[in-house]
Every structure is written in structure tokens, then in C-alpha cells.
Design a protein around this motif. Structure first.
Motif, PDB file in Angstrom:
ATOM      1  N   ARG A 276       0.834  -1.207   0.000  1.00  0.00           N
ATOM      2  CA  ARG A 276       0.000   0.000   0.000  1.00  0.00           C
ATOM      3  C   ARG A 276       0.870   1.259   0.000  1.00  0.00           C
ATOM      4  O   ARG A 276       0.516   2.276  -0.611  1.00  0.00           O
ATOM      5  N   PHE A 277       2.000   1.179   0.690  1.00  0.00           N
ATOM      6  CA  PHE A 277       2.929   2.318   0.702  1.00  0.00           C
ATOM      7  C   PHE A 277       3.440   2.602  -0.709  1.00  0.00           C
ATOM      8  O   PHE A 277       3.467   3.760  -1.153  1.00  0.00           O
ATOM      9  N   ALA A 278       3.839   1.545  -1.422  1.00  0.00           N
ATOM     10  CA  ALA A 278       4.325   1.726  -2.800  1.00  0.00           C
ATOM     11  C   ALA A 278       3.221   2.281  -3.699  1.00  0.00           C
ATOM     12  O   ALA A 278       3.465   3.139  -4.549  1.00  0.00           O
ATOM     13  N   ARG A 279       1.999   1.802  -3.503  1.00  0.00           N
ATOM     14  CA  ARG A 279       0.874   2.279  -4.303  1.00  0.00           C
ATOM     15  C   ARG A 279       0.606   3.757  -4.027  1.00  0.00           C
ATOM     16  O   ARG A 279       0.396   4.562  -4.935  1.00  0.00           O
ATOM     17  N   SER A 280       0.656   4.119  -2.746  1.00  0.00           N
ATOM     18  CA  SER A 280       0.441   5.514  -2.378  1.00  0.00           C
ATOM     19  C   SER A 280       1.575   6.400  -2.880  1.00  0.00           C
ATOM     20  O   SER A 280       1.354   7.543  -3.296  1.00  0.00           O
ATOM     21  N   LEU A 281       2.790   5.854  -2.865  1.00  0.00           N
ATOM     22  CA  LEU A 281       3.932   6.598  -3.410  1.00  0.00           C
ATOM     23  C   LEU A 281       3.694   6.928  -4.875  1.00  0.00           C
ATOM     24  O   LEU A 281       3.938   8.055  -5.332  1.00  0.00           O
ATOM     25  N   CYS A 282       3.194   5.965  -5.612  1.00  0.00           N
ATOM     26  CA  CYS A 282       2.882   6.179  -7.027  1.00  0.00           C
ATOM     27  C   CYS A 282       1.792   7.239  -7.189  1.00  0.00           C
ATOM     28  O   CYS A 282       1.936   8.190  -7.946  1.00  0.00           O
ATOM     29  N   GLU A 300      12.810   9.461 -10.035  1.00  0.00           N
ATOM     30  CA  GLU A 300      11.943   8.809 -11.019  1.00  0.00           C
ATOM     31  C   GLU A 300      11.456   7.489 -10.434  1.00  0.00           C
ATOM     32  O   GLU A 300      12.174   6.826  -9.683  1.00  0.00           O
ATOM     33  N   LEU A 301      10.222   7.119 -10.763  1.00  0.00           N
ATOM     34  CA  LEU A 301       9.685   5.843 -10.283  1.00  0.00           C
ATOM     35  C   LEU A 301      10.127   4.706 -11.196  1.00  0.00           C
ATOM     36  O   LEU A 301       9.356   3.810 -11.522  1.00  0.00           O
ATOM     37  N   ALA A 302      11.366   4.773 -11.595  1.00  0.00           N
ATOM     38  CA  ALA A 302      11.955   3.725 -12.430  1.00  0.00           C
ATOM     39  C   ALA A 302      12.770   2.806 -11.533  1.00  0.00           C
ATOM     40  O   ALA A 302      13.237   3.217 -10.471  1.00  0.00           O
ATOM     41  N   LEU A 303      12.936   1.586 -11.972  1.00  0.00           N
ATOM     42  CA  LEU A 303      13.688   0.610 -11.191  1.00  0.00           C
ATOM     43  C   LEU A 303      14.806   0.048 -12.071  1.00  0.00           C
ATOM     44  O   LEU A 303      14.692  -1.052 -12.621  1.00  0.00           O
ATOM     45  N   PRO A 304      15.887   0.793 -12.209  1.00  0.00           N
ATOM     46  CA  PRO A 304      16.991   0.332 -13.064  1.00  0.00           C
ATOM     47  C   PRO A 304      17.698  -0.871 -12.451  1.00  0.00           C
ATOM     48  O   PRO A 304      17.509  -1.186 -11.267  1.00  0.00           O
ATOM     49  N   ALA A 305      18.502  -1.530 -13.262  1.00  0.00           N
ATOM     50  CA  ALA A 305      19.266  -2.680 -12.768  1.00  0.00           C
ATOM     51  C   ALA A 305      20.168  -2.239 -11.613  1.00  0.00           C
ATOM     52  O   ALA A 305      20.729  -1.140 -11.612  1.00  0.00           O
ATOM     53  N   LEU A 306      20.287  -3.124 -10.623  1.00  0.00           N
ATOM     54  CA  LEU A 306      21.110  -2.836  -9.459  1.00  0.00           C
ATOM     55  C   LEU A 306      22.456  -3.552  -9.565  1.00  0.00           C
ATOM     56  O   LEU A 306      22.623  -4.493 -10.335  1.00  0.00           O
ATOM     57  N   ASN A 307      23.398  -3.102  -8.755  1.00  0.00           N
ATOM     58  CA  ASN A 307      24.695  -3.783  -8.684  1.00  0.00           C
ATOM     59  C   ASN A 307      24.522  -5.198  -8.129  1.00  0.00           C
ATOM     60  O   ASN A 307      23.532  -5.501  -7.444  1.00  0.00           O
ATOM     61  N   ALA A 308      25.505  -6.047  -8.398  1.00  0.00           N
ATOM     62  CA  ALA A 308      25.494  -7.394  -7.826  1.00  0.00           C
ATOM     63  C   ALA A 308      25.436  -7.298  -6.304  1.00  0.00           C
ATOM     64  O   ALA A 308      26.137  -6.489  -5.695  1.00  0.00           O
ATOM     65  N   GLY A 309      24.575  -8.115  -5.714  1.00  0.00           N
ATOM     66  CA  GLY A 309      24.427  -8.103  -4.259  1.00  0.00           C
ATOM     67  C   GLY A 309      23.328  -7.187  -3.758  1.00  0.00           C
ATOM     68  O   GLY A 309      22.993  -7.200  -2.575  1.00  0.00           O
ATOM     69  N   TRP A 310      22.772  -6.373  -4.654  1.00  0.00           N
ATOM     70  CA  TRP A 310      21.641  -5.516  -4.324  1.00  0.00           C
ATOM     71  C   TRP A 310      20.387  -6.176  -4.889  1.00  0.00           C
ATOM     72  O   TRP A 310      20.388  -6.656  -6.025  1.00  0.00           O
ATOM     73  N   ALA A 324       4.455   2.350 -13.157  1.00  0.00           N
ATOM     74  CA  ALA A 324       5.136   2.842 -14.366  1.00  0.00           C
ATOM     75  C   ALA A 324       4.374   2.475 -15.626  1.00  0.00           C
ATOM     76  O   ALA A 324       4.380   3.215 -16.616  1.00  0.00           O
ATOM     77  N   ASP A 325       3.665   1.332 -15.573  1.00  0.00           N
ATOM     78  CA  ASP A 325       2.879   0.884 -16.729  1.00  0.00           C
ATOM     79  C   ASP A 325       1.465   1.450 -16.735  1.00  0.00           C
ATOM     80  O   ASP A 325       0.659   1.120 -17.597  1.00  0.00           O
ATOM     81  N   GLY A 326       1.144   2.267 -15.718  1.00  0.00           N
ATOM     82  CA  GLY A 326      -0.186   2.859 -15.639  1.00  0.00           C
ATOM     83  C   GLY A 326      -1.259   1.899 -15.176  1.00  0.00           C
ATOM     84  O   GLY A 326      -2.446   2.127 -15.400  1.00  0.00           O
ATOM     85  N   LYS A 327      -0.857   0.826 -14.469  1.00  0.00           N
ATOM     86  CA  LYS A 327      -1.828  -0.183 -14.053  1.00  0.00           C
ATOM     87  C   LYS A 327      -2.176  -0.106 -12.568  1.00  0.00           C
ATOM     88  O   LYS A 327      -2.859  -0.965 -12.048  1.00  0.00           O
ATOM     89  N   VAL A 328      -1.631   0.898 -11.873  1.00  0.00           N
ATOM     90  CA  VAL A 328      -1.848   0.942 -10.434  1.00  0.00           C
ATOM     91  C   VAL A 328      -3.322   1.124 -10.101  1.00  0.00           C
ATOM     92  O   VAL A 328      -4.048   1.858 -10.764  1.00  0.00           O
ATOM     93  N   LYS A 329      -3.750   0.415  -9.065  1.00  0.00           N
ATOM     94  CA  LYS A 329      -5.147   0.492  -8.634  1.00  0.00           C
ATOM     95  C   LYS A 329      -5.316   1.620  -7.633  1.00  0.00           C
ATOM     96  O   LYS A 329      -4.407   1.934  -6.878  1.00  0.00           O
ATOM     97  N   ALA A 330      -6.488   2.199  -7.638  1.00  0.00           N
ATOM     98  CA  ALA A 330      -6.779   3.228  -6.646  1.00  0.00           C
ATOM     99  C   ALA A 330      -6.847   2.604  -5.266  1.00  0.00           C
ATOM    100  O   ALA A 330      -7.319   1.490  -5.094  1.00  0.00           O
ATOM    101  N   THR A 331      -6.317   3.331  -4.264  1.00  0.00           N
ATOM    102  CA  THR A 331      -6.400   2.851  -2.893  1.00  0.00           C
ATOM    103  C   THR A 331      -7.800   3.124  -2.368  1.00  0.00           C
ATOM    104  O   THR A 331      -8.239   4.262  -2.309  1.00  0.00           O
ATOM    105  N   ARG A 332      -8.496   2.065  -2.009  1.00  0.00           N
ATOM    106  CA  ARG A 332      -9.858   2.210  -1.526  1.00  0.00           C
ATOM    107  C   ARG A 332      -9.874   2.236  -0.010  1.00  0.00           C
ATOM    108  O   ARG A 332      -9.103   1.540   0.640  1.00  0.00           O
TER     109      ARG A 332
END
Length: 348
Positions: A276-282, A300-310, A324-332
Motif C-alpha cells: 500500500r505504501f508503494a501504491r500511495s507513493l505512485c 523517477e519511479l523507475a527501477l533500473p538494474a542494481l549492482n550485484a548483491g543488491w 510505471a505501466d499505468g496499471k496501479v489500482k486506486a487505494t480504496r
């Protein structure tokens, strides 16, 4: 009669327990100095994002990134941490090098979101002969509190630039405000390092008269001593508009990434709150960028590749990628529970 009272008492206790479970989750986020950017970012999350996720988020000032990693692992209620990238990487590297303590601490941690680059401010006296970072060899340097990202980058960068550590006699670990006082009064400090995204409140809130006492050092990416640091850190522009009381022109410094981090939680109620936190962040991201700290405009709400171990935290990753794909649901709003449903334990 006693049996009836006992049953009634148990039912009341169960009701109170279920009602408490329906309340906002009490989570904490660890940041850094109360006058720094990490604290301001945490305060924005607490005010703008957390309420719609049914989270009561307490923002805790701390000694900084290294302390935050340990607090996230061990302090009850701490569910989020803002961490400097080089500090996180140092734990990862030591874990890969068979340091069991580092491995125990870092391996269960997960990334929610890369945030922004944190500018490193090197402050000297206004009459100092120093103008660039590559000139600070031999100076008395205050890197901030032990456990802070500023202290880590101060010593790491110095070692990279000058092929050796800051001499112990020249190193200090005072809080920023005390170090600045020492810089301009008894001169027991020559350089004060403040790691904070611009505008850093401790600098931005200075009066115009401060120009008589302090100045900021520049970073020269083309200098030979900058070659190794640029394999880890990146140049950044400190804008004159960030510090209008101090600067008449922008200049180049060095910077390091900041990340929002959590733990690999699997308790369903915690997972649900983090989703829910991530949804609200969006959903509230435009508000963060419009009304929060200016650094949100670089996120940016992008999730680029991380270093090894992350590793990203999968539940929030799915939510943010849907965003990012515009599919987030409204928080009810949560459906109201009847007394009977609470007693039977059907209220989440």
C-alpha cells in the motif's frame, strides 16, 4: 455469573485487539541529521505518502547511513531507511569478502527505490587558500558523525585521491553545526564535509553575512586525482539558486546516490502495508514533486538494474512497475467491520 463475566471479558479483549489491528501501522523511517535532506525526504513520505497506506510513519534523525543499515536490522518498528549508495556497497563488498557480520546485516535488506544523487559539500573558511577538493591533503577535516554517510565518503574519497587515509590527528567527527563553529572560531577544523541533497537546510538557512566566513570547494573532474573517485562517484552541479545567500554562480562538486531501503519482510500484514505504501507513493508522486523537498523533482519511479548483491523488494517492485505501466489500482478505504466480524477475527 462468573462464567458470563469471564466470557464477556474475553470478548472485550478480543474486540480491543482486533480494533487495534485495524488502526494505522506504527512504522519508523531512519534518516540522518534533523536539518539534512534525508530527514526532509522522510518527513515528506510521512506526511504525503504514509497516511494513504494506513501507516503512521515516525521520522527518526540518526547518525547517518551506516547507522541506518544497523537500525533497520535491529531497531523495533524501523521498516524504512534512507541509505547512501557507497555505504550500502561497502557492506555488500565486505559480505562478499567473507565478513560474516556484514553478510548477516546486509543480505536480508532490500531496495524499494533509487532516490537521487546526494551532493557532497566541502566547506572552508572564506579566507582559506583552498579552492578545490584536490587541495585538501594535510588539512584538518571534519567528516561528520561516526556512522554517517558523510564520514564514510570523506575518508573514502580522501584515500582515493591521495592514496592514503586521512591522518588520525587531522580527522574529527563532530556534528555539522559544532564543526562549523570550530571552523570559524578556534580554527581547529579546516574543512567541514556536509553530505546532503541541495538545498541542504544547514547551508541554505545561512544569512548573507555568512559569505564573510565560509566558502564552498569545487571538484575538478579533469584533475588526475579525480580519476579513481569517478569510478564510484559522479560529478554534480551545485546551483547558485540553492544557496542564494552564499553563491553568485553554480559550480561542480561530487555526489553519491541515495536509496530507499527496507527488509525482506514476509509477515503478511507488513507486506500488505508496504504494498500500500508503494501504491500511495505512485499515486502521490506528483504531490511529492510539487510540494515536497526540491530533490523529489530528481526522483523517477523507475527501477533500473542494481549492482550485484543488491536486490529489490519484490512486493513493492511489482506495485511500482504497475505504476510505471499505468496499471496501479486506486487505494480504496477499508470496508467498515461490524462488531461481530471484529470479535471473530475477520478484520485485517
Amino acid at each position: 455469573m462468573m462464567k458470563a463475566l469471564l466470557v464477556a471479558g474475553m470478548a472485550a479483549a478480543l474486540l480491543l485487539q482486533c480494533m487495534a489491528a485495524r488502526g494505522a501501522a506504527a512504522f519508523k523511517i531512519v534518516t540522518a541529521d534533523k536539518r539534512g535532506t534525508y530527514f526532509a525526504i522522510g518527513a515528506d513520505l510521512a506526511k504525503i505518502v504514509a497516511p494513504n497506506a494506513d501507516i503512521e510513519l515516525e521520522v527518526l534523525p540518526t547518525d547517518g547511513s551506516a547507522a541506518n543499515i544497523r537500525l533497520l536490522r535491529h531497531e523495533p518498528g524501523v521498516k524504512f531507511a534512507i541509505v547512501q549508495a557507497d555505504v550500502y556497497q561497502a557492506f555488500v563488498d565486505r559480505a562478499a569478502g567473507a565478513n560474516r557480520e556484514a553478510a548477516r546485516i546486509i543480505r536480508p535488506l532490500r531496495v524499494i527505490l533509487p532516490l537521487y544523487n546526494t551532493e557532497i559539500h566541502y566547506i572552508v573558511r572564506a579566507d582559506s587558500a583552498l579552492s578545490y577538493l584536490h587541495e585538501i591533503k594535510g588539512a584538518k577535516i571534519n567528516g561528520g558523525l561516526v556512522g554517517s554517510g558523510a564520514a564514510f565518503i570523506t575518508h573514502t574519497l580522501y584515500k582515493m585521491m591521495f592514496n592514503g587515509p586521512v591522518p588520525e590527528a587531522n580527522a574529527s567527527y563532530f556534528p555539522n553545526d559544532e564543526a562549523l563553529v570550530r571552523l570559524i572560531t578556534d580554527k581547529t577544523v579546516d574543512v567541514v564535509v556536509v553530505a546532503a541533497g541541495q538545498p541542504a537546510p544547514i547551508i541554505a538557512n545561512m544569512k548573507p553575512e555568512a559569505q564573510k566566513f565560509i566558502k564552498l570547494l569545487k571538484f575538478d573532474p579533469s584533475h588526475p586525482s579525480s580519476k579513481l573517485p569517478l569510478t564510484v562517484y559522479v560529478p554534480a552541479t551545485v546551483r547558485a539558486s540553492s544557496y542564494p545567500n552564499l553563491l553568485t554562480e553554480s559550480f561542480t562538486t561530487i555526489s553519491v546516490g541515495a536509496f530507499l531501503v527496507t527488509y525482506d519482510y514476509n509477515l503478511q500484514s507488513t507486506v500488505d502495508h508496504l504494498v500500500r505504501f508503494a501504491r500511495s507513493l505512485c499515486q502521490n508522486f506528483p504531490t511529492l514533486q510539487a510540494k515536497g523537498h526540491p530533490k523529489w523533482r530528481e526522483v523517477e519511479l523507475a527501477l533500473p538494474a542494481l549492482n550485484a548483491g543488491w536486490i529489490y523488494y519484490p512486493p513493492t517492485t511489482r506495485e511500482l512497475r504497475n505504476c510505471a505501466d499505468g496499471k496501479v489500482k486506486a487505494t480504496r478505504p477499508a470496508k467498515a467491520c461490524s462488531s461481530e466480524e471484529r470479535i471473530l477475527g475477520f478484520c485485517n
